[in-house]
Structure formats: C-alpha cells, structure tokens
Design an enzyme around this catalytic site. Structure first.
Site, mmCIF file in Angstrom:
data_model
loop_
_atom_site.group_PDB
_atom_site.id
_atom_site.type_symbol
_atom_site.label_atom_id
_atom_site.label_comp_id
_atom_site.label_asym_id
_atom_site.label_seq_id
_atom_site.Cartn_x
_atom_site.Cartn_y
_atom_site.Cartn_z
ATOM 1 N N THR A 133 -25.810 -32.040 34.889
ATOM 2 C CA THR A 133 -25.992 -33.089 35.892
ATOM 3 C C THR A 133 -27.227 -32.903 36.763
ATOM 4 O O THR A 133 -27.658 -33.837 37.427
ATOM 5 C CB THR A 133 -24.786 -33.086 36.857
ATOM 6 O OG1 THR A 133 -24.689 -31.761 37.411
ATOM 7 C CG2 THR A 133 -23.499 -33.413 36.135
ATOM 8 N N GLY A 147 -22.546 -27.247 30.869
ATOM 9 C CA GLY A 147 -23.713 -26.918 30.058
ATOM 10 C C GLY A 147 -23.964 -25.437 29.982
ATOM 11 O O GLY A 147 -23.712 -24.697 30.924
ATOM 12 N N HIS A 148 -24.429 -25.024 28.833
ATOM 13 C CA HIS A 148 -24.858 -23.646 28.597
ATOM 14 C C HIS A 148 -26.362 -23.665 28.474
ATOM 15 O O HIS A 148 -26.895 -24.489 27.738
ATOM 16 C CB HIS A 148 -24.396 -23.210 27.222
ATOM 17 C CG HIS A 148 -23.010 -22.706 27.178
ATOM 18 N ND1 HIS A 148 -22.331 -22.270 28.266
ATOM 19 C CD2 HIS A 148 -22.191 -22.530 26.128
ATOM 20 C CE1 HIS A 148 -21.138 -21.867 27.874
ATOM 21 N NE2 HIS A 148 -21.025 -22.027 26.584
ATOM 22 N N ASP A 203 -20.505 -21.516 34.739
ATOM 23 C CA ASP A 203 -21.927 -21.210 34.932
ATOM 24 C C ASP A 203 -22.181 -19.728 35.211
ATOM 25 O O ASP A 203 -23.065 -19.362 35.979
ATOM 26 C CB ASP A 203 -22.529 -22.072 36.066
ATOM 27 C CG ASP A 203 -22.323 -23.548 35.801
ATOM 28 O OD1 ASP A 203 -22.481 -23.961 34.641
ATOM 29 O OD2 ASP A 203 -21.997 -24.278 36.741
HETATM 30 P P1 GDP Z 1 -22.866 -20.969 31.375
HETATM 31 O O1 GDP Z 1 -22.391 -22.353 31.600
HETATM 32 O O2 GDP Z 1 -21.847 -19.936 31.726
HETATM 33 O O3 GDP Z 1 -23.423 -20.743 30.021
HETATM 34 O O4 GDP Z 1 -24.056 -20.718 32.412
HETATM 35 P P2 GDP Z 1 -25.282 -21.722 32.720
HETATM 36 O O5 GDP Z 1 -26.202 -21.718 31.577
HETATM 37 O O6 GDP Z 1 -24.796 -23.030 33.220
HETATM 38 O O7 GDP Z 1 -25.950 -21.007 33.990
HETATM 39 C C1 GDP Z 1 -26.486 -19.753 33.915
HETATM 40 C C2 GDP Z 1 -27.974 -19.822 34.263
HETATM 41 O O8 GDP Z 1 -28.458 -18.509 34.497
HETATM 42 C C3 GDP Z 1 -28.861 -20.331 33.150
HETATM 43 O O9 GDP Z 1 -29.961 -20.978 33.719
HETATM 44 C C4 GDP Z 1 -29.287 -19.074 32.400
HETATM 45 O O10 GDP Z 1 -30.529 -19.216 31.729
HETATM 46 C C5 GDP Z 1 -29.418 -18.110 33.527
HETATM 47 N N1 GDP Z 1 -29.075 -16.728 33.238
HETATM 48 C C6 GDP Z 1 -28.113 -16.219 32.419
HETATM 49 N N2 GDP Z 1 -28.024 -14.879 32.563
HETATM 50 C C7 GDP Z 1 -28.955 -14.538 33.490
HETATM 51 C C8 GDP Z 1 -29.329 -13.301 34.134
HETATM 52 O O11 GDP Z 1 -28.799 -12.235 33.859
HETATM 53 N N3 GDP Z 1 -30.320 -13.372 35.078
HETATM 54 C C9 GDP Z 1 -30.939 -14.535 35.429
HETATM 55 N N4 GDP Z 1 -31.872 -14.509 36.368
HETATM 56 N N5 GDP Z 1 -30.593 -15.711 34.868
HETATM 57 C C10 GDP Z 1 -29.619 -15.704 33.928
HETATM 58 MG MG MG Z 2 -22.888 -24.020 32.669
#
Ligand code: GDP
Ligand code: MG
Length: 425
Positions: free
Chosen positions: A303, A39-40, A12
């Site tokens: 989740t 999840g991404h 995440d």
């Molecule tokens: P992943 O599993 O590594 O892809 O990450 P996730 O998507 O699970 O969690 C990252 C969360 O942070 C998501 O809700 C993204 O939309 C958000 N996000 C990603 N980069 C940034 C950032 O630079 N700033 C902020 N505020 N949110 C971000």
């Molecule tokens: Mg994730």
C-alpha cells in the site's frame, strides 16, 4: 523435510528475505494463507521485487511454488505479478495452484472498500484488497473454488446466487449504484482459464508424495502471529491464520511433518492497521525509526502506507513465538538500531497496576502500558558483518537480552536487506 518461515510479530518482519535465502535448499515453497494484501520484499540478482501472492521461490530454478487452498487467490494480481517478473528477465517459474483454492472476486474488493468507507474513523485499516469479504464468503459457503471455474454450469449458478444478495446489500446498506452481473463476472473469470489451467492441481496428493520422497518443503507465512484471527489482537486481525500450524489446513501438510519452524522476529516493532500496539512510539521518535527502518523506510510493500512504529516488545514477541511453535528465531533488521545511544525494550505490560509478561486478550491489552528497560546501543553500522563474534559487544548483548526474554533460540541474525546479510549463530 518440511520447514516453515513465519512471522512472530504483526507482519513485515522480513520473512520474504529469509524465505528467499532458505529457498536455495528448497524443492517446494508453499503459501498456505492470506492473499495479495501484504507484501514481501526480495532483493536478488534480478533486482528488487515486492511479492504479494507468488511464493518467494519464484526466483529460483528448479523450485516448485505452491499456492495452497488456504490462500485468497486474486487472479488479476497473480498474473500481473507473474508478468512483472517475466518482464524483468526472471525465467518462467514453476507455479501450482490448489484446485480447492478460492478466487477473490471483484465484488470482494468492492465490498472491502464500501465497508471501510462506511465505518469511517472506526475502520479496520484494511488494505481494501477484498480479503475479509473473501473469507466471509468462504465460510458462508458462497465462494468460488478454482475447480469450479472450469465447470460452466456450477459457476454461473453460484454467481447468480451471489449477485442476488450482493446487489441487495449494495443498494440497501451502501446506497450504491453498481449492479453486479453474473454473466459479466462469469466472462471475467473464464478469461483466466487458459493461463491458469496448467497450474491447477490437487495439492494434498502433490505434497504428500513430495513428503514421502523426502523433498525439502518450505511453508511461507504471510503477516505475523499477532494478526491471527483466533489468537491475535481481534478484531484488528487478518481474516486467516498466519500460524505455521495452519499449513495443515491451508496446504494439506500433515501436522507431524513440520519439523522446523523459523519465526522471524524484528529487532524493533512495526504494525499496520488499527488496534492496540503497546510499545508504540510517536512523532519525531517514530519518524526517525520509520525512515531508518526496513530498506529505505518502513512503508507498506503493498500500500505504501507509513507503518506504525514501536520498540521491541518481549511480551508480544514471546507470545508470537509460542503460538508459532518456534524451533528457531531469525532476528531481523538489527542493523537499523545502530543510531541509538540506549535502546528501549518493552519487557512487560503494566495492566491495572500489575506488571505481567503474559500477552492478554484485547480488552486488557487496550489498558496495557509498556514497562521499558534500556540496553546500550552500539552506535555503528552492522551491515557487512558475517560472524557473530565480529558483532560489537553491545549488539551481542542486545541479541542475548532479547533471547533471554523470548525463551526461544536466536539462530539467525539478519543485518541488512540483501540475501547474504545474514549471521548464522
Ligand atoms: P515481510 O512481509 O515479512 O517479508 O517483510 P517486508 O518485506 O514487508 O518488510 C521488511 C523490509 O525490510 C523490506 O524492505 C526488506 O527488504 C527489509 N529487510 C529485511 N531484512 C532486513 C535487515 O536485516 N535489515 C534491513 N535494513 N532491512 C531488511
Ligand atoms: Mg510485508
């Protein structure tokens, strides 16, 4: 050129966003491990999406999205996710699935649930998507490869064999009532054949040819280095390797082909599941960071669970970057920290009275206490800034402080959830 985008922490870190951003230059995006358990989050012109199994290139025209044999393929999830995109106006993406990938069976999900329930308070905090039972069966050599789904005789024989032992376990260990039926499982699998067939291919030849043709290939990791089965916080790890190097196995990419490893490292820490988390914070302090974190709070993309929160951990992140073979660090979510007067950073672990910057094995990790330093906060909103020089001095100082402790170059800074919230350094 082959590049990888992987996580330097516990997952995440914002890999989805960075992958989506880099997907603009990619011809092929490859998932090489994990399943639909993480999840991404991706935000783009079609809206906000949570991807679990599909590679992050599914929104880009002309990109081929590869699901390698290292992935746990849950077919129900795969098509549900795909339909979810199509329903929202995303054009049909180009998807390839390795003929050697194995499928997650309904009984994997069932066993994940039964075992977590049996363990009660000692459970792993699994997402219960069947990932651990899936990989166990793979190594027990009773899994089902995609190619086998198209051979009736092999498939039914495998399912019969599996059901014998699984039914016995359900009865004796879990006292369960369910009885698995080979024919029913067969019919469930066969129902996916028609939609799956055009996607199935030999990924080794596909990717080796693409490398020869000098295509831009992006390897997309799930979770982060500290969840690696062998190198991470065992047993609170995932059941596959989230390391860039594992793409040699999970997607048949030759090791020397991987030229760039972008490790996404988060400006603070979050983790899901159980296990030692040295820089963890609790109560109001955690709640505030959780609510301000991510895009609308730090809750699981799969989740919806509240994530555990902590300050940036130099020891864990350096180790994570080292394991990944990092060439570039993408430092993400820095905008979240704009509310703090002083930003605590964990720069060492105190274990039995000694301070170390070495990330230890789990036994020692359980005894580690964080050594904190405090860096001045910037107390303003960083979103919208596009140049490093335009960041407040304190924010630049935070980046440079972290970079010094990591020992790997921070070449990208993510300061917001949207595709263009990025500073190239
Ligand atoms: P992943 O599993 O590594 O892809 O990450 P996730 O998507 O699970 O969690 C990252 C969360 O942070 C998501 O809700 C993204 O939309 C958000 N996000 C990603 N980069 C940034 C950032 O630079 N700033 C902020 N505020 N949110 C971000
Ligand atoms: Mg994730």
């Amino acid at each position: 050129m082959v590049s990888a985008i992987v996580g330097g922490n516990w997952g995440d870190e914002g890999k989805g966003k960075i992958t989506d951003l880099m997907a603009g230059d990619a011809d092929i995006i490859v998932r090489f491990q994990g399943g639909a358990n993480a999840g991404h989050t991706i935000i783009n012109e079609y809206g906000k999406f949570a991807l679990h199994l599909l590679p992050s290139g599914v929104f880009r025209k002309g990109v081929t999205n590869v699901i390698g044999q290292g992935v746990a393929v849950n077919l129900e999830q795969l098509f549900k996710e795909l339909d979810g995109l199509l329903d929202r106006g995303v054009p049909m993406p180009n998807i390839l699935v390795s003929d050697r990938a194995q499928v997650v069976m309904p009984y994997h999900v069932l066993f994940d649930k039964l075992e977590e329930e049996r363990l009660g308070k000692d459970s792993f905090g699994s997402t219960k998507s069947g990932i651990a039972p899936f990989y166990s069966d793979k190594y027990l050599k009773i899994g089902v490869q995609v190619s086998e789904m198209f051979d009736d005789e092999t498939l039914i024989a495998r399912l019969k064999r599996v059901c014998e032992t699984k039914n016995e376990t359900i009865k004796s260990l879990y006292g369960g009532q369910v009885t698995l039926e080979p024919n029913q499982l067969f019919n469930e699998l066969v129902a996916y054949r028609e939609r799956l067939k055009p996607m199935v291919t030999n990924i080794a030849y596909f990717l080796h040819d693409a490398i020869k043709e000098d295509k831009n290939i992006l390897l997309e990791g799930q979770l982060g280095a500290l969840k690696d089965t062998d190198n991470g916080i065992y047993p609170f790890v995932t059941s596959s390797s989230p390391l860039a190097g594992f793409a040699t196995v999970g997607a048949s990419v030759p090791p020397h082909a991987i030229k760039k490893v972008v490790t996404v490292v988060k400006a603070y820490s979050s983790a899901v599941g159980a296990g030692a988390f040295v820089s963890e914070i609790f109560d109001d302090e955690a709640h505030e960071l959780r609510m301000r974190g991510g895009d609308g709070g730090e809750f699981g993309a799969t989740t919806g669970r509240a994530r555990r929160m902590g300050w940036f951990d130099c020891v864990a992140s350096k180790y994570g970057c080292m394991l990944q073979g990092t060439t570039d660090v993408a430092f993400s979510l820095i905008d979240v920290l704009g509310y703090l007067d002083k930003i605590p950073v964990c720069v060492g672990y105190e274990i039995d009275g000694e301070v170390t910057t070495v990330f230890p094995n789990t036994i020692e990790l359980n005894r580690a206490k964080p050594v904190l330093e405090y860096v001045d906060g910037w107390k303003c909103d960083l979103q919208g800034i596009r140049k490093y020089e335009d960041l407040p001095k304190e924010a630049q100082n935070y980046v440079e402080f972290v970079e010094k402790h990591l020992g790997f170059p921070i070449t990208m800074i993510s300061n917001g959830p949207k595709r263009d919230d990025i500073i190239i350094r």
